[in-house]
Scaffold this motif. Structure first.
Motif, short mmCIF file in Angstrom:
data_model
loop_
_atom_site.label_atom_id
_atom_site.label_comp_id
_atom_site.label_asym_id
_atom_site.label_seq_id
_atom_site.Cartn_x
_atom_site.Cartn_y
_atom_site.Cartn_z
N PHE A 132 0.86 -1.18 0.00
CA PHE A 132 0.00 0.00 0.00
C PHE A 132 0.90 1.23 0.00
N ARG A 166 -0.69 3.97 -9.72
CA ARG A 166 -1.84 3.08 -9.55
C ARG A 166 -2.05 2.24 -10.81
N ASN A 170 -1.14 -1.89 -10.72
CA ASN A 170 -2.43 -2.58 -10.59
C ASN A 170 -2.29 -4.09 -10.71
N ASN A 173 -1.36 -6.10 -7.31
CA ASN A 173 -2.17 -6.04 -6.09
C ASN A 173 -1.66 -4.98 -5.11
N ARG A 175 -2.08 -1.32 -3.69
CA ARG A 175 -3.00 -0.19 -3.64
C ARG A 175 -2.21 1.12 -3.58
N SER A 177 -2.82 5.41 -3.14
CA SER A 177 -3.80 6.43 -2.77
C SER A 177 -3.09 7.76 -2.56
N SER A 227 -9.11 -5.38 2.10
CA SER A 227 -8.14 -5.51 1.01
C SER A 227 -8.73 -5.26 -0.38
N HIS A 228 -10.05 -5.33 -0.52
CA HIS A 228 -10.66 -5.09 -1.84
C HIS A 228 -11.02 -3.62 -2.05
N ASN A 230 -9.86 0.41 -2.29
CA ASN A 230 -8.78 1.39 -2.46
C ASN A 230 -9.39 2.78 -2.63
N GLU A 232 -8.79 6.09 -3.68
CA GLU A 232 -7.66 6.47 -4.52
C GLU A 232 -7.28 7.94 -4.47
#
Length: 252
Positions: A132, A166, A170, A173, A175, A177, A227-228, A230, A232
């Motif tokens: 992340f 991002r 992608n 996996n 993320r 932001s 975890s699913h 994000n 952004e």
């Protein structure tokens, strides 16, 4: 094992507040900054809550970045969360009157520093297929304002890099932001006005600006989503602010 976060610019403002809230939530910390005394203080204070190690280096110096990250203790090597927070503003001048040294400092720290740190850490996230990254931008990355030229340009670059990261990451996996604060009362204005505390204080007179903890709370919210999820891109203002240059101040 608890997650490990790498935070740049951790010795003051948003970085320091983020380190505190992460520690309170059992996230292990790699705290980075140039002021060794503050890093030592944080290690003692936050070390009572979580595991902490510190790195003293300048994000704008590529070799220092590479050497510092290579020196991370073995038990901290796996970095799950990267907070690209280090950044600053120097001066507030029209383009024709700007100081080139100020320009270089902003581009070196705000843009190149973010890139150097990210380049050194992203490969391990790719290898694990997980990670992340939170990039701390600014409302100056969404619009420009008078005399903000190069600072605004540097934060527009952060905004673009965030979006590009991002896309590029992608498939792995990872993320990515960005948080873009409006007016936050930290040491930011003191740096911008080169230690002139009166000018710095005037920036926040007549209204309630954001404080560092406000942004830290949002950063923790973002990184603690399932975890699913994000989140952004977030722009955060104090209630009195409507744009980079429109702030409602109390009339005396």
């Amino acid at each position: 094992m608890n997650k490990t976060a790498f935070i740049t610019g951790a010795t003051s403002g948003i970085g320091r507040a983020t380190a505190s809230i992460f520690a309170q939530n059992n996230i292990r910390l790699i705290l980075c900054g140039r002021r060794k005394d503050r890093l030592e203080e944080l290690q003692i204070t936050l070390g009572k809550l979580t595991e902490v190690t510190t790195l003293s280096f300048d994000v704008s110096n590529r070799k220092e970045v590479e050497n510092a990250i290579k020196s991370i203790p073995e038990n901290f090597k796996q970095i799950d969360i990267l907070i690209n927070n280090a950044g600053n503003a120097h001066g507030l001048s029209s383009i024709q009157n700007g100081d080139i040294n100020d320009w270089e400092a902003m581009l070196d720290i705000n843009v190149k520093g973010l890139l150097y740190v990210s380049k050194a850490i992203i490969p391990q996230m790719i290898e694990r297929n997980n990670g992340f990254i939170v990039n701390i931008g600014s409302i100056a990355g969404k619009e420009v304002y008078a005399n903000g030229n190069v600072y605004c340009a540097s934060k527009h670059a952060v905004n673009a890099l965030n979006k590009s990261m991002r896309l590029d990451l992608n498939n792995y996996n990872i993320r990515v932001s960005a948080i873009h604060p409006g007016a936050v009362e930290t040491e930011f204005s003191e740096v911008r006005f080169k230690g002139d505390t009166k000018k710095a204080a005037a920036v926040y007179d007549g209204y309630d600006p954001l404080i560092a903890k406000d942004i830290a709370d949002i950063i923790y919210f973002v990184i603690s989503r399932p975890s699913h999820v994000n989140i952004e891109d977030l722009v955060v203002y104090p209630t009195a602010q409507a744009s980079a240059s429109v702030i409602r101040k109390n009339k005396e």
